[in-house]
Design a protein around this motif. Structure first.
Motif, PDB file in Angstrom:
ATOM      1  N   TYR A 173     -76.339  21.138  -2.130  1.00  0.00           N
ATOM      2  CA  TYR A 173     -75.941  22.585  -2.121  1.00  0.00           C
ATOM      3  C   TYR A 173     -74.406  23.102  -2.702  1.00  0.00           C
ATOM      4  N   VAL A 174     -74.181  23.905  -3.371  1.00  0.00           N
ATOM      5  CA  VAL A 174     -72.794  24.347  -3.656  1.00  0.00           C
ATOM      6  C   VAL A 174     -72.604  25.804  -3.068  1.00  0.00           C
ATOM      7  N   VAL A 175     -71.427  25.927  -2.657  1.00  0.00           N
ATOM      8  CA  VAL A 175     -70.982  27.168  -1.878  1.00  0.00           C
ATOM      9  C   VAL A 175     -70.808  28.180  -3.045  1.00  0.00           C
ATOM     10  N   SER A 176     -70.226  27.792  -4.157  1.00  0.00           N
ATOM     11  CA  SER A 176     -69.697  28.537  -5.229  1.00  0.00           C
ATOM     12  C   SER A 176     -70.215  28.099  -6.650  1.00  0.00           C
ATOM     13  N   TYR A 177     -70.172  28.769  -7.751  1.00  0.00           N
ATOM     14  CA  TYR A 177     -70.500  28.239  -9.052  1.00  0.00           C
ATOM     15  C   TYR A 177     -69.333  27.288  -9.601  1.00  0.00           C
ATOM     16  N   ASN A 178     -68.245  27.299  -8.806  1.00  0.00           N
ATOM     17  CA  ASN A 178     -67.272  26.569  -9.362  1.00  0.00           C
ATOM     18  C   ASN A 178     -67.340  25.141  -8.911  1.00  0.00           C
ATOM     19  N   GLN A 179     -68.329  24.903  -8.001  1.00  0.00           N
ATOM     20  CA  GLN A 179     -68.629  23.696  -7.510  1.00  0.00           C
ATOM     21  C   GLN A 179     -69.547  22.820  -8.195  1.00  0.00           C
ATOM     22  N   ILE A 180     -70.106  23.679  -9.443  1.00  0.00           N
ATOM     23  CA  ILE A 180     -71.040  22.906 -10.236  1.00  0.00           C
ATOM     24  C   ILE A 180     -70.463  22.362 -11.690  1.00  0.00           C
ATOM     25  N   THR A 181     -70.239  21.086 -11.274  1.00  0.00           N
ATOM     26  CA  THR A 181     -69.495  20.223 -12.301  1.00  0.00           C
ATOM     27  C   THR A 181     -70.193  19.211 -12.987  1.00  0.00           C
ATOM     28  N   SER A 182     -69.673  18.345 -13.584  1.00  0.00           N
ATOM     29  CA  SER A 182     -70.464  17.219 -14.476  1.00  0.00           C
ATOM     30  C   SER A 182     -70.892  16.211 -13.504  1.00  0.00           C
ATOM     31  N   ALA A 183     -70.527  16.263 -11.979  1.00  0.00           N
ATOM     32  CA  ALA A 183     -70.946  15.282 -11.056  1.00  0.00           C
ATOM     33  C   ALA A 183     -72.557  15.675 -10.553  1.00  0.00           C
ATOM     34  N   ALA A 184     -72.703  16.902 -10.863  1.00  0.00           N
ATOM     35  CA  ALA A 184     -73.995  17.289 -10.722  1.00  0.00           C
ATOM     36  C   ALA A 184     -75.096  17.092 -11.714  1.00  0.00           C
ATOM     37  N   LYS A 185     -74.800  16.373 -12.764  1.00  0.00           N
ATOM     38  CA  LYS A 185     -75.668  16.201 -13.837  1.00  0.00           C
ATOM     39  C   LYS A 185     -77.246  15.707 -13.417  1.00  0.00           C
ATOM     40  N   GLY A 186     -78.100  16.127 -13.864  1.00  0.00           N
ATOM     41  CA  GLY A 186     -79.620  15.546 -13.251  1.00  0.00           C
ATOM     42  C   GLY A 186     -80.022  15.901 -12.062  1.00  0.00           C
ATOM     43  N   LYS A 187     -79.272  16.612 -11.327  1.00  0.00           N
ATOM     44  CA  LYS A 187     -79.440  16.737 -10.038  1.00  0.00           C
ATOM     45  C   LYS A 187     -80.221  18.521  -9.956  1.00  0.00           C
ATOM     46  N   ALA A 188     -80.986  18.674  -8.846  1.00  0.00           N
ATOM     47  CA  ALA A 188     -81.130  19.989  -8.428  1.00  0.00           C
ATOM     48  C   ALA A 188     -80.294  20.510  -7.418  1.00  0.00           C
ATOM     49  N   VAL A 189     -79.650  21.861  -8.091  1.00  0.00           N
ATOM     50  CA  VAL A 189     -78.844  22.461  -6.806  1.00  0.00           C
ATOM     51  C   VAL A 189     -79.122  23.719  -6.386  1.00  0.00           C
ATOM     52  N   LEU A 190     -78.856  23.938  -4.950  1.00  0.00           N
ATOM     53  CA  LEU A 190     -79.098  24.903  -4.445  1.00  0.00           C
ATOM     54  C   LEU A 190     -77.888  25.939  -4.421  1.00  0.00           C
ATOM     55  N   ALA A 191     -77.932  27.425  -4.520  1.00  0.00           N
ATOM     56  CA  ALA A 191     -76.687  28.152  -4.404  1.00  0.00           C
ATOM     57  C   ALA A 191     -77.449  29.296  -3.623  1.00  0.00           C
ATOM     58  N   PHE A 192     -76.420  30.136  -3.109  1.00  0.00           N
ATOM     59  CA  PHE A 192     -76.677  31.438  -2.396  1.00  0.00           C
ATOM     60  C   PHE A 192     -76.047  32.604  -3.492  1.00  0.00           C
ATOM     61  N   LEU A 193     -77.048  33.678  -3.654  1.00  0.00           N
ATOM     62  CA  LEU A 193     -76.321  34.733  -4.451  1.00  0.00           C
ATOM     63  C   LEU A 193     -75.821  35.608  -3.553  1.00  0.00           C
ATOM     64  N   THR A 194     -74.603  36.020  -3.112  1.00  0.00           N
ATOM     65  CA  THR A 194     -73.937  36.833  -2.303  1.00  0.00           C
ATOM     66  C   THR A 194     -73.371  37.865  -3.026  1.00  0.00           C
ATOM     67  N   GLU A 195     -73.016  38.874  -2.127  1.00  0.00           N
ATOM     68  CA  GLU A 195     -72.455  40.117  -2.634  1.00  0.00           C
ATOM     69  C   GLU A 195     -71.265  39.791  -3.512  1.00  0.00           C
ATOM     70  N   SER A 196     -70.529  38.822  -3.108  1.00  0.00           N
ATOM     71  CA  SER A 196     -69.139  38.516  -3.911  1.00  0.00           C
ATOM     72  C   SER A 196     -69.291  37.965  -5.153  1.00  0.00           C
ATOM     73  N   GLU A 197     -70.501  37.040  -5.301  1.00  0.00           N
ATOM     74  CA  GLU A 197     -71.032  36.606  -6.413  1.00  0.00           C
ATOM     75  C   GLU A 197     -72.211  37.098  -6.926  1.00  0.00           C
ATOM     76  N   TYR A 198     -72.215  38.321  -7.486  1.00  0.00           N
ATOM     77  CA  TYR A 198     -73.408  39.212  -7.654  1.00  0.00           C
ATOM     78  C   TYR A 198     -74.307  38.683  -9.117  1.00  0.00           C
ATOM     79  N   PHE A 199     -73.595  38.114 -10.055  1.00  0.00           N
ATOM     80  CA  PHE A 199     -74.336  37.862 -11.115  1.00  0.00           C
ATOM     81  C   PHE A 199     -74.771  36.393 -11.152  1.00  0.00           C
ATOM     82  N   VAL A 200     -76.011  36.303 -11.264  1.00  0.00           N
ATOM     83  CA  VAL A 200     -76.442  34.874 -11.451  1.00  0.00           C
ATOM     84  C   VAL A 200     -76.082  34.251 -12.879  1.00  0.00           C
ATOM     85  N   GLY A 201     -75.633  35.258 -13.686  1.00  0.00           N
ATOM     86  CA  GLY A 201     -75.422  34.337 -15.042  1.00  0.00           C
ATOM     87  C   GLY A 201     -74.287  33.490 -14.898  1.00  0.00           C
ATOM     88  N   GLU A 202     -73.227  33.458 -14.040  1.00  0.00           N
ATOM     89  CA  GLU A 202     -72.389  32.647 -13.817  1.00  0.00           C
ATOM     90  C   GLU A 202     -72.412  31.182 -13.346  1.00  0.00           C
TER      91      GLU A 202
END
Length: 544
Positions: A173-202
């Protein structure tokens, strides 16, 4: 410029309304069967009005196309386009659809319009003139979700379709898209899309760079997924499902997830719901006119595509929107016109609304999708989910003609010159004196937005069923509202084909209220003719 369809939209809606039978059609190999439009024997005339770009359609092109269609002798007109709020006045010549539709209904041609995709917020419905049939969108009783199986064997069904091989991966689980790094390679990542991070494109960009095996976005429940066009295994789930997944991650030292290919769900397992994107009432232009009028399926509608469109398969593609639900109703209207060629557009409008269902095909209540799921009401689906078979034999209809709609425009305070211009009157048009009430139009609904004292509304019904018929009234009063109908019995025979009744509305609410909903139903024991009733206790502040 080419008259060809460059966006697939026109091709899709045309085949939904009147496409011929095509065998062995599927939605990416799911739901294989024969496809056809609502009126497969109909002849289709297509008029291209959006020339500038896919989101811009000039008013002059729309009006010209509608007038050309009238001259060409079409029987039904369908428009899967419109503008969002603010909505222009009905008699404004820049309100092209309102203008052109008035010309059409004056010639006996029903006009069906998409209600818009700006839901689930209130006051977002578009194409609101009372002379058009405005359509909202529902889901179907089938879906193709993807099972996401957590390590504790809890299964979450993601809306997106996945056709790849089954695989298992570590889940984080990541709180922000900034936490998606190379360490997550090959893993499945859960993230919440909130009002402060509106665009899933990031999130998508970071996921692609990091080489995730899957990205799971928890967000507001949505019907239209527009981010599955890139080389990424992406799933969308709602906040409840996301929270369940996050709790599992937090309670396990090595959380995992297994992702399988999509499955098919049909029938009672998939409840019919008003789609989240479907625009909602009340009517922002004229709150006395109920909009939308009727609901029809508009989610994952499989219909014809143009070549080389991404997501299409063998000439067919699944699309969602009220643009897709409107031609579903258009096909029904075409069939009604074939059976009842003498019915006016208002009679067809009435037949659809008064016979619509408040439950899904399995008898379950219809809910709404959105931030807060609730039982659907008339501002979500008008009269309800369209029922073609019952609409062909409604028993009674609430009829109206061009002159009646002109009276409504007079009641709304429009200038006589603009009313006459829209109606193509050669001489100066004069409104009745005094001008009629906003509640006088003979609609298959009653909406009272400013109930400050007792109000009496008159409606007239025309018998289109058995000549000798007796109808009794059934009243479902809104909460805190008292309803009296006079008379309570309508007796038709060979000499009496039209009868009027009065509805007196009063309220026990002492302060301004929200809208409350009810219905007035006439039945002869076989036909059930129901109109929605929407009432709000409110002191008029700027309406008159």
């Amino acid at each position: 410029m080419s008259p060809r369809d460059s966006e697939c939209h026109g091709t899709h809606v045309a085949s939904t309304a009147g496409g011929a039978f095509v065998a062995n059609v599927s939605n990416k190999w799911f739901g294989v069967g024969a496809a056809r439009g609502g009126a497969p024997s109909a002849r289709i005339a297509v008029y291209k009005v959006c020339w500038q770009n896919q989101n811009s359609c000039a008013a002059m092109d729309i009006i010209k196309a509608m007038d050309d269609a009238i001259e060409d002798g079409v029987d039904v007109m369908s428009l899967s386009l419109g503008r969002s709020v603010p909505i222009l006045p009905e008699s404004n010549e820049h309100n092209a659809i309102s203008y052109g539709a008035f010309h059409a209904i004056s010639k006996g041609i029903p006009v069906i319009c998409a209600g818009g995709n700006d839901g689930p917020q209130a006051y977002t419905v578009s194409n609101v003139p009372p002379w058009v049939i405005t359509v909202s969108a529902t889901t179907l009783d089938r879906s193709f979700p993807t099972p996401l199986v957590l390590g504790n064997n809890i299964t979450i069904l993601a809306r997106n379709q996945y056709k790849g091989h089954e695989f298992q991966a570590d889940l984080i689980y990541v709180v922000s898209y900034n936490q998606i790094t190379s360490a997550a390679k090959g893993k499945a990542v859960l993230a919440f899309l909130t009002e402060s991070e509106y665009f899933v494109g990031e999130f998508v960009d970071r996921a692609l760079i990091a080489g995730l095996s899957a990205l799971i976005i928890s967000s507001k429940s949505i019907d239209v997924i527009g981010y599955d066009k890139r080389e990424l295994v992406l799933f969308m789930i709602d906040y409840e499902e996301g929270t369940t997944m996050m709790k599992y991650i937090g309670s396990n030292s090595l959380p995992t997830i297994k992702i399988s290919t999509e499955i098919r769900l049909t029938g009672p397992l998939v409840a019919t719901q008003v789609a989240e994107f479907s625009s909602r009432g009340p009517n922002s232009l004229s709150p006395y006119i109920l909009k939308p009028d009727i609901a029809a399926p508009g989610v994952d509608i499989l219909a014809a595509s143009i070549p080389f469109i991404e997501g299409a398969e063998n000439g067919f593609i699944a699309l969602s929107g009220t643009s897709m639900s409107a031609p579903v109703v258009t096909g029904v209207v075409a069939l009604l016109k074939a059976v009842h060629s003498d019915w006016s557009p208002a009679a067809i409008h009435s037949a659809l609304v008064t016979t619509a269902s408040k439950t899904d095909p399995y008898g379950e209540p219809i809910f709404t999708e959105g931030d807060s799921r609730k039982l659907a009401d008339p501002f979500d689906y008008g009269g309800g989910l369209g029922n073609p078979t019952k609409a062909a034999d409604p028993g009674l209809v609430y009829d109206a003609y061009a002159e009646d709609y002109m009276g409504y425009l007079c009641a709304a305070g429009y200038e006589e010159a603009s009313i006459g211009k829209m109606a193509k009157k050669s001489m100066m048009y004069h409104c009745p004196s005094p001008r009629p009430s906003m509640l006088a139009l003979n609609l298959p609904s009653i909406t009272i937005p400013f109930l400050n004292a007792d109000v009496t509304v008159t409606r007239t019904v025309t018998n289109v069923g058995p000549v000798d018929s007796i109808y009794r009234v059934i009243i479902q009063a809104p909460l805190g509202v008292e309803i009296t109908v006079t008379p309570t019995l309508l007796v038709f025979n060979c000499f009496v084909k039209k009868l009027s009744f009065e509805v007196t509305v009063s309220t026990t609410h002492q302060s301004n209220s929200i809208y409350y909903f009810g219905s007035i139903t006439w039945t002869d024991g076989y036909h059930v003719v129901s109109i929605p009733l929407s009432v709000r206790k409110q002191s008029p502040m700027y309406f008159h």
